[in-house]
Write an enzyme that holds these catalytic residues in place. Structure first.
Site, short mmCIF file in Angstrom:
data_model
loop_
_atom_site.label_atom_id
_atom_site.label_comp_id
_atom_site.label_asym_id
_atom_site.label_seq_id
_atom_site.Cartn_x
_atom_site.Cartn_y
_atom_site.Cartn_z
N ASP A 157 0.82 -1.21 0.00
CA ASP A 157 0.00 0.00 0.00
C ASP A 157 0.85 1.26 0.00
OD1 ASP A 157 -1.38 2.31 1.31
OD2 ASP A 157 -3.08 0.95 1.46
N LEU B 221 -5.83 1.83 0.59
CA LEU B 221 -5.79 0.98 -0.59
C LEU B 221 -5.88 -0.48 -0.18
CD1 LEU B 221 -2.95 2.77 -2.60
CD2 LEU B 221 -5.41 3.25 -2.59
N ASP B 222 -5.16 -0.85 0.86
CA ASP B 222 -5.22 -2.21 1.38
C ASP B 222 -6.62 -2.55 1.90
OD1 ASP B 222 -2.87 -3.67 1.06
OD2 ASP B 222 -1.88 -2.71 2.75
N HIS B 223 -7.11 -1.75 2.83
CA HIS B 223 -8.39 -2.07 3.46
C HIS B 223 -9.54 -1.97 2.46
CE1 HIS B 223 -7.23 -2.49 7.73
NE2 HIS B 223 -6.23 -1.68 7.39
#
Length: 488
Positions: free
Chosen positions: A347, A374-376
């Site tokens: 991320d 971006l990850d979550h």
């Protein structure tokens, strides 16, 4: 993605959720089942992070409610959206807490360590690079590429003697992780950005003509849309584990498999391990065991560097050939295409490459988002895509694949953002320029505690909420690699 869709408490969703729901193939009529609660004080940022987070969680919750309604008998396969679909409520407070779940985690009263000292921005001869060295093997490769000790001053001197482009290529060639800071315009001119832009937010498709899936009925106490489904979790770090953690919340039997010689970061595993079991398996040497697991798996979620699993015969097509009816979900940083299609990424690196760090920076400082959004975000969208694929299978059959990339989610976030001048001064330490994501908000309302074999845990509840749905995971995380590689 824009942040113009700012609903008042209890209002209907705006275009962000509409786009996310469309990306996973959802019926637009079901959007009437969603209400949102806005809390403008959470996830403060220049870019529309709160809108993205709300949309991804909302799409996931709605996909869960849709599948749950079918399994509870409220909808007929192939039928229109009915009032029996549970109502979905998306609260910005719950979403914000979940998007920084790693910061809320306490293990026996101890706060986790989320970034290593060498994971940060560094000044180069002509700009900046961002490194990721949380894992020991990435740290070793970074230092080998630079030919220096691990003293921050020595690393800083090594980067200062190189251009940002040279540093990026040198470190990547050695198997490490470093990304040159780019403006949004600079990224738009890159070949990888062009390759990403040609792809939909969520790639979806059929792999064969396997028979329609028949799911057993479930009750509503609580309503668990994924009950009885077996999920092989071949992911690491944040986005993939967030997706499979969500599937575990919804009732799936999730078995995470990791290679024995590549330990996960303990706190990271704890944060994303709720509801799952964790086993060690060498996918090459333990092929017979893997094939036994695959033979009865319903979903396989992968998050390794593109190409690495294909070399082991684990492409979506190969998996579907051996397990007709499977849903294969693939996740990558940059996308499995373009000149960076085989690169590792995280991320923070995607933020630096795509111009997000510039957009969120101040004069003289690269910035970061208030969460690893971006990850979550991609994790919740991935879970939504899996749930929708299962729903579509009930109507149409076919093994399915879904494919997402952090860089594509970043492009969605950046749509409509104004160009920002690149910073030219010194960067802040990791997290120093980031305001509290729940500043002024009721963060404690979304936290809870439980005992576990790892100690007393404080953690963020899941933001996925719908009528009669689960309130918490069925079990706390297990220590990494301590479960048997078999189904329950």
């Amino acid at each position: 993605m824009t942040d113009t869709d700012r609903p008042s408490p209890g209002s209907r969703p705006g275009p962000g959720l509409t786009a996310a729901w469309s990306s996973v193939g959802g019926d637009p009529a079901l959007l009437t089942r969603v209400t949102t609660v806005e809390r403008p004080e959470v996830l403060p940022a220049r870019l529309p992070v709160r809108g993205l987070a709300r949309a991804c969680v909302g799409a996931c919750a709605l996909a869960a409610a849709e599948l749950g309604a079918r399994r509870a008998g409220s909808r007929r396969p192939g039928g229109s959206a009915l009032p029996g679909t549970p109502a979905v409520r998306v609260d910005d407070g719950a979403v914000a807490a979940a998007f920084v779940s790693e910061r809320h985690l306490l293990v026996g009263g101890r706060a986790p360590v989320n970034f290593a000292p060498l994971s940060r921005f560094w000044r180069t001869a002509d700009g900046w690079v961002r490194t990721h060295a949380n894992y020991p093997h990435h740290r070793a490769r970074l230092l080998a590429a630079l030919g220096t000790s691990d003293e921050p001053e020595a690393v800083a001197a090594a980067f200062a003697a190189r251009s940002a482009a040279e540093a990026e290529e040198t470190v990547y060639a050695a198997g490490g992780l470093a990304i040159a800071l780019r403006t949004p315009a600079g990224w738009a001119a890159h070949e990888q950005a062009a390759a990403v832009a040609r792809r939909p937010l969520v790639e979806r498709g059929r792999l064969d003509s396997a028979p329609a899936r028949v799911l057993t009925p479930v009750d509503r106490a609580p309503l668990l849309p994924a009950a009885g489904l077996r999920v092989l979790d071949l992911t690491r770090v944040v986005a993939g584990p967030v997706a499979t953690r969500t599937l575990a919340l919804l009732g799936a039997d999730v078995l995470r498999l990791d290679p024995p010689g590549l330990p996960e970061l303990p706190d990271q595993h704890t944060d994303t391990g709720f509801g799952k079991r964790s086993a060690l398996l060498d996918l090459a040497a333990g092929r017979d065991t893997f094939e036994e697991l695959l033979a009865v798996a319903d979903v396989v979620v992968t998050g390794y560097r593109p190409g690495s699993l294909e070399r082991l015969g684990l492409s979506p097509e190969a998996l579907a050939e051996r397990r007709p009816g499977v849903v294969v979900a693939e996740l990558s940083a940059w996308g499995a295409y373009g000149p960076w299609g085989d690169r590792r990424g995280f991320d923070s690196l995607v933020q630096a490459a795509t111009g997000i760090a510039v957009s969120e920076g101040s004069t003289g400082r690269p910035g970061v988002l208030p969460a690893q959004a971006l990850d979550h975000g991609t994790g919740y969208l991935l879970a939504a895509a899996v749930l929708r694929a299962l729903t579509e299978q009930e109507d149409e059959g076919g093994s399915r694949f879904v494919r997402l990339a952090l860089a594509r989610t970043a492009a969605w976030l950046l749509e409509g953002a104004a160009p920002t001048r690149a910073p030219d001064g010194e960067p802040a330490a990791e997290g120093a320029s980031v305001p509290d994501p729940a500043a002024g908000g009721p963060a404690d309302e979304w936290l809870t505690e439980t005992d576990s074999s790892l100690g007393r845990l404080r953690y963020a509840r899941s933001p996925v909420s719908f009528t009669d749905g689960p309130r918490d995971w069925p079990r706390p995380p297990r220590p990494w690699g301590t479960d048997a590689a078999r189904w329950m």
